[in-house]
Design a protein around this motif. Structure first.
Motif, PDB file in Angstrom:
ATOM      1  N   ILE A   1       0.916  -1.358   0.006  1.00 32.96           N
ATOM      2  CA  ILE A   1       0.027  -0.113  -0.033  1.00 32.96           C
ATOM      3  C   ILE A   1       0.834   1.251  -0.070  1.00 32.96           C
ATOM      4  CG2 ILE A   1      -1.736   1.415   1.477  1.00 32.96           C
ATOM      5  CD1 ILE A   1      -2.794  -1.016   0.138  1.00 32.96           C
ATOM      6  N   GLU A   2       0.429   2.280  -0.953  1.00 34.49           N
ATOM      7  CA  GLU A   2       1.270   3.344  -1.030  1.00 34.49           C
ATOM      8  C   GLU A   2       0.261   4.501  -0.718  1.00 34.49           C
ATOM      9  OE1 GLU A   2       4.405   5.938  -3.807  1.00 34.49           O
ATOM     10  OE2 GLU A   2       3.365   3.957  -4.454  1.00 34.49           O
ATOM     11  N   LEU A   3       0.549   5.499  -0.072  1.00 34.87           N
ATOM     12  CA  LEU A   3      -0.258   6.894   0.289  1.00 34.87           C
ATOM     13  C   LEU A   3       0.400   8.051  -0.626  1.00 34.87           C
ATOM     14  CD1 LEU A   3      -1.151   6.617   4.072  1.00 34.87           C
ATOM     15  CD2 LEU A   3      -2.635   5.570   2.055  1.00 34.87           C
ATOM     16  N   LYS A   4      -0.578   8.423  -1.574  1.00 34.77           N
ATOM     17  CA  LYS A   4      -0.082   9.837  -2.125  1.00 34.77           C
ATOM     18  C   LYS A   4      -1.072  10.890  -1.751  1.00 34.77           C
ATOM     19  CE  LYS A   4       2.095   7.468  -6.144  1.00 34.77           C
ATOM     20  NZ  LYS A   4       2.059   7.028  -7.144  1.00 34.77           N
ATOM     21  N   THR A   5      -0.419  12.059  -1.596  1.00 35.51           N
ATOM     22  CA  THR A   5      -1.223  13.342  -1.288  1.00 35.51           C
ATOM     23  C   THR A   5      -2.593  13.267  -2.400  1.00 35.51           C
ATOM     24  OG1 THR A   5       0.302  14.623  -0.491  1.00 35.51           O
ATOM     25  CG2 THR A   5      -1.497  15.735  -1.410  1.00 35.51           C
ATOM     26  N   PHE A   6      -3.649  13.471  -1.927  1.00 33.84           N
ATOM     27  CA  PHE A   6      -4.937  13.353  -2.947  1.00 33.84           C
ATOM     28  C   PHE A   6      -4.830  14.573  -3.731  1.00 33.84           C
ATOM     29  CE2 PHE A   6      -9.438  15.032  -3.694  1.00 33.84           C
ATOM     30  CZ  PHE A   6     -10.093  13.646  -3.931  1.00 33.84           C
ATOM     31  N   SER A   7      -5.257  14.133  -4.881  1.00 34.81           N
ATOM     32  CA  SER A   7      -5.150  15.196  -6.109  1.00 34.81           C
ATOM     33  C   SER A   7      -6.548  15.462  -6.585  1.00 34.81           C
ATOM     34  CB  SER A   7      -4.197  14.658  -7.198  1.00 34.81           C
ATOM     35  OG  SER A   7      -4.569  15.417  -8.460  1.00 34.81           O
ATOM     36  N   GLU A   8      -6.846  16.616  -7.054  1.00 35.07           N
ATOM     37  CA  GLU A   8      -8.200  16.975  -7.564  1.00 35.07           C
ATOM     38  C   GLU A   8      -8.477  16.105  -8.641  1.00 35.07           C
ATOM     39  OE1 GLU A   8      -9.342  21.049  -8.109  1.00 35.07           O
ATOM     40  OE2 GLU A   8      -8.186  21.824  -6.364  1.00 35.07           O
ATOM     41  N   ASP A   9      -7.103  15.586  -9.502  1.00 34.77           N
ATOM     42  CA  ASP A   9      -7.516  14.635 -10.442  1.00 34.77           C
ATOM     43  C   ASP A   9      -8.052  13.223 -10.092  1.00 34.77           C
ATOM     44  OD1 ASP A   9      -6.606  16.458 -12.052  1.00 34.77           O
ATOM     45  OD2 ASP A   9      -4.321  15.563 -12.103  1.00 34.77           O
ATOM     46  N   ARG A  49      -6.265  19.020   8.150  1.00 38.05           N
ATOM     47  CA  ARG A  49      -7.185  17.888   7.462  1.00 38.05           C
ATOM     48  C   ARG A  49      -6.024  17.274   6.182  1.00 38.05           C
ATOM     49  NH1 ARG A  49     -11.812  15.346   7.588  1.00 38.05           N
ATOM     50  NH2 ARG A  49     -12.692  16.954   8.724  1.00 38.05           N
ATOM     51  N   TYR A  50      -5.713  16.188   6.135  1.00 39.19           N
ATOM     52  CA  TYR A  50      -4.737  15.955   5.241  1.00 39.19           C
ATOM     53  C   TYR A  50      -5.600  14.519   4.563  1.00 39.19           C
ATOM     54  CZ  TYR A  50      -1.732  18.051   8.342  1.00 39.19           C
ATOM     55  OH  TYR A  50      -1.032  19.383   9.059  1.00 39.19           O
ATOM     56  N   ALA A  51      -5.601  14.654   3.351  1.00 38.14           N
ATOM     57  CA  ALA A  51      -6.194  13.781   2.419  1.00 38.14           C
ATOM     58  C   ALA A  51      -5.311  12.812   1.497  1.00 38.14           C
ATOM     59  CB  ALA A  51      -7.155  14.102   1.439  1.00 38.14           C
ATOM     60  N   PHE A  52      -5.456  11.511   1.405  1.00 38.40           N
ATOM     61  CA  PHE A  52      -4.382  10.850   0.621  1.00 38.40           C
ATOM     62  C   PHE A  52      -5.101   9.862  -0.263  1.00 38.40           C
ATOM     63  CE2 PHE A  52      -2.815  11.442   4.686  1.00 38.40           C
ATOM     64  CZ  PHE A  52      -1.481  11.913   4.527  1.00 38.40           C
ATOM     65  N   SER A  53      -4.646   9.619  -1.365  1.00 33.90           N
ATOM     66  CA  SER A  53      -5.042   8.551  -2.357  1.00 33.90           C
ATOM     67  C   SER A  53      -4.358   7.283  -1.844  1.00 33.90           C
ATOM     68  CB  SER A  53      -4.951   8.858  -3.809  1.00 33.90           C
ATOM     69  OG  SER A  53      -5.680  10.155  -4.169  1.00 33.90           O
ATOM     70  N   VAL A  54      -5.005   5.980  -2.111  1.00 34.03           N
ATOM     71  CA  VAL A  54      -4.606   4.809  -1.587  1.00 34.03           C
ATOM     72  C   VAL A  54      -4.343   4.281  -2.866  1.00 34.03           C
ATOM     73  CG1 VAL A  54      -4.846   2.707  -0.134  1.00 34.03           C
ATOM     74  CG2 VAL A  54      -5.806   4.939   0.563  1.00 34.03           C
ATOM     75  N   PHE A  55      -3.018   3.654  -2.869  1.00 37.39           N
ATOM     76  CA  PHE A  55      -2.520   2.755  -4.073  1.00 37.39           C
ATOM     77  C   PHE A  55      -2.075   1.585  -3.811  1.00 37.39           C
ATOM     78  CE2 PHE A  55      -2.274   7.278  -5.525  1.00 37.39           C
ATOM     79  CZ  PHE A  55      -2.540   7.102  -6.987  1.00 37.39           C
ATOM     80  N   LYS A  56      -2.362   0.502  -4.726  1.00 34.82           N
ATOM     81  CA  LYS A  56      -1.845  -0.749  -4.524  1.00 34.82           C
ATOM     82  C   LYS A  56      -1.255  -1.220  -5.763  1.00 34.82           C
ATOM     83  CE  LYS A  56      -1.829  -5.116  -2.926  1.00 34.82           C
ATOM     84  NZ  LYS A  56      -0.711  -5.599  -1.988  1.00 34.82           N
ATOM     85  N   ASN A  57      -0.178  -1.493  -6.003  1.00 34.20           N
ATOM     86  CA  ASN A  57       0.431  -1.726  -7.158  1.00 34.20           C
ATOM     87  C   ASN A  57       0.192  -0.824  -8.446  1.00 34.20           C
ATOM     88  OD1 ASN A  57       1.496  -4.363  -6.146  1.00 34.20           O
ATOM     89  ND2 ASN A  57      -0.449  -5.309  -6.513  1.00 34.20           N
ATOM     90  N   ALA A  64      -8.440   8.105   1.890  1.00 34.32           N
ATOM     91  CA  ALA A  64      -8.368   8.209   3.625  1.00 34.32           C
ATOM     92  C   ALA A  64      -7.955   9.576   3.999  1.00 34.32           C
ATOM     93  CB  ALA A  64      -7.212   6.976   3.846  1.00 34.32           C
ATOM     94  N   GLN A  65      -8.280   9.678   5.002  1.00 30.21           N
ATOM     95  CA  GLN A  65      -7.991  11.209   5.420  1.00 30.21           C
ATOM     96  C   GLN A  65      -7.458  11.130   6.843  1.00 30.21           C
ATOM     97  OE1 GLN A  65     -10.954  14.012   5.213  1.00 30.21           O
ATOM     98  NE2 GLN A  65     -11.726  13.384   3.152  1.00 30.21           N
ATOM     99  N   ILE A  66      -6.478  12.158   7.322  1.00 21.99           N
ATOM    100  CA  ILE A  66      -6.053  12.189   8.808  1.00 21.99           C
ATOM    101  C   ILE A  66      -6.467  13.487   9.017  1.00 21.99           C
ATOM    102  CG2 ILE A  66      -4.151  12.167  10.225  1.00 21.99           C
ATOM    103  CD1 ILE A  66      -2.773  10.195   8.200  1.00 21.99           C
ATOM    104  N   LEU A  67      -7.136  13.870  10.499  1.00 17.65           N
ATOM    105  CA  LEU A  67      -7.234  14.958  10.943  1.00 17.65           C
ATOM    106  C   LEU A  67      -6.664  15.238  12.264  1.00 17.65           C
ATOM    107  CD1 LEU A  67      -9.134  17.385  11.290  1.00 17.65           C
ATOM    108  CD2 LEU A  67     -10.747  16.100  12.729  1.00 17.65           C
ATOM    109  N   GLU A  68      -5.577  16.349  12.117  1.00 18.74           N
ATOM    110  CA  GLU A  68      -4.772  16.614  13.311  1.00 18.74           C
ATOM    111  C   GLU A  68      -5.416  17.373  14.217  1.00 18.74           C
ATOM    112  OE1 GLU A  68      -0.717  18.796  13.986  1.00 18.74           O
ATOM    113  OE2 GLU A  68      -1.396  18.919  12.086  1.00 18.74           O
ATOM    114  N   LYS A  69      -5.491  16.650  15.545  1.00 19.43           N
ATOM    115  CA  LYS A  69      -6.116  17.350  16.780  1.00 19.43           C
ATOM    116  C   LYS A  69      -5.145  17.873  17.531  1.00 19.43           C
ATOM    117  CE  LYS A  69     -10.189  16.162  17.332  1.00 19.43           C
ATOM    118  NZ  LYS A  69     -11.451  16.905  16.930  1.00 19.43           N
TER     119      LYS A  69
END
Length: 91
Positions: A1-9, A49-57, A64-69
């Motif tokens: 699994i690889e996370l990349k910053t969510f893109s509007e694309d 708030r940080y959003a990620f696109s989840v990639f496999k291969n 997925a999103q992470i919210l910093e508290k």
């Protein structure tokens, strides 16, 4: 699994995965309205708030999103898009 910053694309595919109001409610609770619109892009610009696109291969399979508290982080709004990728522990 690889996370990349969510893109509007990536929005179009995320929107494709959310086919019903129930899908959206499970993904985002009552924070967003069905059908999903570009409003999520504005939602993701919130501070801490940080959003990620989840990639496999190198294939986009989810979101997925992470919210910093104040003293912690919350992992939320996790969606594994296609049903064949669900139930495999990616979330």
């Amino acid at each position: 699994i690889e996370l990349k910053t969510f893109s509007e694309d990536d929005f179009e595919l995320l929107n494709h995965w959310i086919k019903t109001n129930e899908d959206l409610m499970q993904f985002a609770g009552s924070a967003l309205v069905f059908p999903l619109t570009n409003k999520i892009i504005e939602d993701l610009k919130q501070e801490n708030r940080y959003a990620f696109s989840v990639f496999k291969n190198e294939k986009l399979i989810g979101h997925a999103q992470i919210l910093e508290k104040e003293n912690s982080f919350l992992l939320g709004r996790i969606l594994i898009g296609e049903k064949e990728n669900r139930g495999q522990g990616y979330g």
